[in-house]
Design an enzyme around this catalytic site. Structure first.
Site, PDB file in Angstrom:
ATOM      1  N   ASP A 133       0.862  -1.186   0.000  1.00 40.12           N
ATOM      2  CA  ASP A 133       0.000   0.000   0.000  1.00 40.12           C
ATOM      3  C   ASP A 133       0.897   1.234   0.000  1.00 40.12           C
ATOM      4  O   ASP A 133       1.981   1.228   0.588  1.00 40.12           O
ATOM      5  CB  ASP A 133      -0.906   0.015   1.228  1.00 40.12           C
ATOM      6  CG  ASP A 133      -1.989  -1.055   1.176  1.00 40.12           C
ATOM      7  OD1 ASP A 133      -2.466  -1.353   0.069  1.00 40.12           O
ATOM      8  OD2 ASP A 133      -2.359  -1.581   2.236  1.00 40.12           O
ATOM      9  N   ASP A 177      -6.981  -1.442  -4.567  1.00 37.77           N
ATOM     10  CA  ASP A 177      -8.005  -1.060  -3.593  1.00 37.77           C
ATOM     11  C   ASP A 177      -8.945  -0.007  -4.165  1.00 37.77           C
ATOM     12  O   ASP A 177     -10.162  -0.058  -3.944  1.00 37.77           O
ATOM     13  CB  ASP A 177      -7.361  -0.526  -2.314  1.00 37.77           C
ATOM     14  CG  ASP A 177      -6.504  -1.561  -1.595  1.00 37.77           C
ATOM     15  OD1 ASP A 177      -6.760  -2.764  -1.763  1.00 37.77           O
ATOM     16  OD2 ASP A 177      -5.580  -1.152  -0.876  1.00 37.77           O
TER      17      ASP A 177
END
Length: 178
Positions: A133, A151
């Site tokens: 991330d 995401d």
């Protein structure tokens, strides 16, 4: 010679229809974008390094061994395979749904976005044991959990499914009035 033509025709009929191929192509492009951005961040940043981009947005490198919002991240490793298995099942079901509902453009676009995100994060989970991330939103001491292109794709797909269902509901409600 006639037998060869019939066999070739039969083989072509099992190929994805052009619409399905386009949806899968879009999913592939999103997966490539997701993987390239993760690769770039992995090569460019040290773990937890942050670079401010906007007053409310930073680039950073963090790893998530859990699911959304780091759910199950505290597990001892078993969650990697559980979440990977769930992703594989979701990929199979979503792929079937894309083929089944290919004429419902908005719905299939939403499914395609979710499919791409699931594949992108599955690749990380299987190869690395965690998801990379790197996008961090924050405001006055409040931080949204870091996320990535996969995401975002899943989120936009979910929002689009909700919108699509709302449009269907409104259309049904309008047709019931008439």
């Amino acid at each position: 010679m006639q037998t060869i033509r019939i066999s070739a025709l039969a083989a072509c009929q099992t190929w994805p229809r052009p619409r399905v191929a386009r949806w899968l192509g879009l999913a592939a492009l999103i997966v490539i974008l997701d993987q390239v951005t993760k690769w770039w961040v992995e090569l460019t940043f040290d773990f937890a390094e942050r670079i401010p981009v906007l007053p409310v947005f930073d680039l950073t490198l963090v790893y998530n061994t859990g699911a959304a919002f780091s759910f199950l991240a505290g597990g001892s490793g078993w969650q990697r395979w559980l979440l990977a298995s769930i992703a594989v099942i979701a990929i199979i079901v979503i792929s079937w749904m894309i083929r089944r509902y290919q004429d419902q453009t908005r719905f299939v676009l939403a499914l395609t976005l979710i499919l791409a995100g699931a594949i992108g994060n599955l690749i990380d989970r299987i190869l690395l044991g965690h998801v990379i991330d790197f996008l961090l939103l924050h405001w006055r001491g409040w931080y949204y959990p870091a996320f990535n292109v996969a995401d975002m794709s899943i989120t936009f797909g979910a929002i689009l499914i909700i919108y699509d269902e709302w449009v269907r509901w409104r259309q049904q409600k309008d047709s019931d009035r008439q």
